[in-house]
Design an enzyme around this catalytic site. Structure first.
Site, PDB file in Angstrom:
ATOM      1  N   ARG A 182      20.654 -43.402  -0.201  1.00 63.76           N
ATOM      2  CA  ARG A 182      19.205 -43.283  -0.299  1.00 63.76           C
ATOM      3  C   ARG A 182      18.610 -44.322  -1.239  1.00 63.76           C
ATOM      4  NH1 ARG A 182      15.690 -43.225   2.747  1.00 63.76           N
ATOM      5  NH2 ARG A 182      16.992 -41.750   3.880  1.00 63.76           N
ATOM      6  N   LYS A 215       0.242 -55.458  -9.780  1.00 62.85           N
ATOM      7  CA  LYS A 215      -0.041 -54.231  -9.026  1.00 62.85           C
ATOM      8  C   LYS A 215       1.206 -53.813  -8.265  1.00 62.85           C
ATOM      9  CE  LYS A 215      -4.954 -55.324  -8.674  1.00 62.85           C
ATOM     10  NZ  LYS A 215      -6.091 -55.665  -7.799  1.00 62.85           N
ATOM     11  N   LYS A 254      -9.037 -61.427 -18.923  1.00 68.26           N
ATOM     12  CA  LYS A 254      -9.884 -60.981 -17.822  1.00 68.26           C
ATOM     13  C   LYS A 254     -11.236 -60.531 -18.367  1.00 68.26           C
ATOM     14  CE  LYS A 254      -8.000 -59.611 -14.121  1.00 68.26           C
ATOM     15  NZ  LYS A 254      -7.432 -58.787 -13.025  1.00 68.26           N
ATOM     16  N   GLU A 279     -10.271 -65.537 -16.693  1.00 66.45           N
ATOM     17  CA  GLU A 279     -11.025 -65.153 -15.501  1.00 66.45           C
ATOM     18  C   GLU A 279     -12.487 -65.560 -15.634  1.00 66.45           C
ATOM     19  OE1 GLU A 279     -12.706 -60.983 -14.123  1.00 66.45           O
ATOM     20  OE2 GLU A 279     -10.543 -61.086 -13.745  1.00 66.45           O
ATOM     21  N   ASP A 332     -12.547 -65.058  -9.729  1.00 72.60           N
ATOM     22  CA  ASP A 332     -12.431 -63.686  -9.247  1.00 72.60           C
ATOM     23  C   ASP A 332     -13.605 -63.304  -8.350  1.00 72.60           C
ATOM     24  OD1 ASP A 332     -11.091 -61.120  -9.234  1.00 72.60           O
ATOM     25  OD2 ASP A 332     -12.786 -60.384 -10.414  1.00 72.60           O
TER      26      ASP A 332
END
Length: 286
Positions: free
Chosen positions: A102, A137, A169, A202, A224
């Site tokens: 698995r 992410k 950012k 950013e 962005d």
């Protein structure tokens, strides 16, 4: 990016934790009905078309479960596969094969899906100098494998985590009192702590682009959620002062157009956060 030793350490942590989570005090299903001395053989079967990834990682998992298991590989990482292909055979202790099954499948199914999507995005950039990047992410606890899969699929890795690159950012800039102040504080911090890290900043609009390029020491500007026309203008303004990266809701329908704006990189969280596992199975060979 982290170095190879750090990367291998991350992989071992993933394997150890996955096996701990899945096996616990024992694989009672196998222990209940399969003799310890039983020897078996199984095949990794592909059930849908795509790019295979995680073969080398599967070998690491089998090694961790039982070093005596033997792997015969027919298809290597990064190879296009079709339904019905057999990637490898594993032979040895039947109990050991079932213990690893698995964790191997969960890992390879996700890695193959990521490699397949990355390959598709990378193919859409062919003929341009633009490179496709992943992001942070990722699935908690599985990042090293997901970023490995991106590379297998023909992409490049962005920073691995919060410690191997500075990325200022919008929230950093706002909390710091503005872009110029955030950059100045960052350069001082790096100097005081003897850290050699690249700085990415950013920008939300062209005014911020101009503000960033007035500060020295920035390696890359992240554009962005810019539209095509604004991206082109930003690339012209920046010139060779630093590298450029586009991000924000870029998909397979828009990625080529952003590349044609002249950016060096396009980053996409969708490579890792919006994929469906590729269908694979491990079947006993009788």
């Amino acid at each position: 990016m982290i170095n190879e030793d750090q990367f291998q350490s991350e992989l071992q942590i993933i394997i150890s934790n996955a096996l701990r989570e899945d096996i616990g005090p024992g694989d009672y299903s196998s222990l209940a009905c399969i003799p310890k001395s039983a020897i078996g053989k199984a095949k990794l079967l592909v059930k849908e078309d795509g790019i295979i990834a995680g073969v080398d990682f599967a070998k690491m998992i089998f090694e961790a479960v039982d070093a005596s298991l033997q792997i015969e590989t027919f298809i290597s990482d990064g190879t296009p596969v079709k339904k019905g292909d057999v990637v490898f055979h594993v032979s040895g202790s039947s109990q050991s094969i079932l213990k690893a099954e698995r964790v191997v499948l969960n890992s390879m199914q996700r890695m193959s899906a990521i490699a397949t999507k990355t390959k598709k995005y990378a193919s859409l950039l062919e003929g341009t100098p633009t490179k496709i990047l992943d992001t942070r992410k990722t699935t908690p606890g599985f990042r090293a494998c997901e970023k490995w899969a991106v590379k297998i699929g023909g992409g490049q890795n962005h920073r691995f985590a919060l410690y191997d690159m500075i990325m200022l950012k919008d929230n950093h800039n706002d909390f710091a009192g503005g872009i110029t102040l955030a950059i100045a504080k960052t350069k001082l911090f790096l100097q005081e702590n003897n850290l050699d890290l690249k700085i990415i900043v950013e920008a939300r609009n062209l005014n911020e682009v101009n503000e960033i390029i007035n500060s020295e020491g920035v390696n890359r500007i992240l554009l962005d959620n810019f539209d095509f026309e604004t991206t082109k203008k930003a690339v012209q303004i920046i010139g060779t002062k630093c590298l450029t990266e586009s991000s924000g809701n870029i998909n397979e329908n828009t990625i080529r157009s952003y590349a044609e704006c002249g950016v060096n990189f396009i980053s996409s969280g969708a490579l890792t956060h919006s994929i469906y596992n590729m269908d694979l199975s491990l079947k006993a060979i009788k």
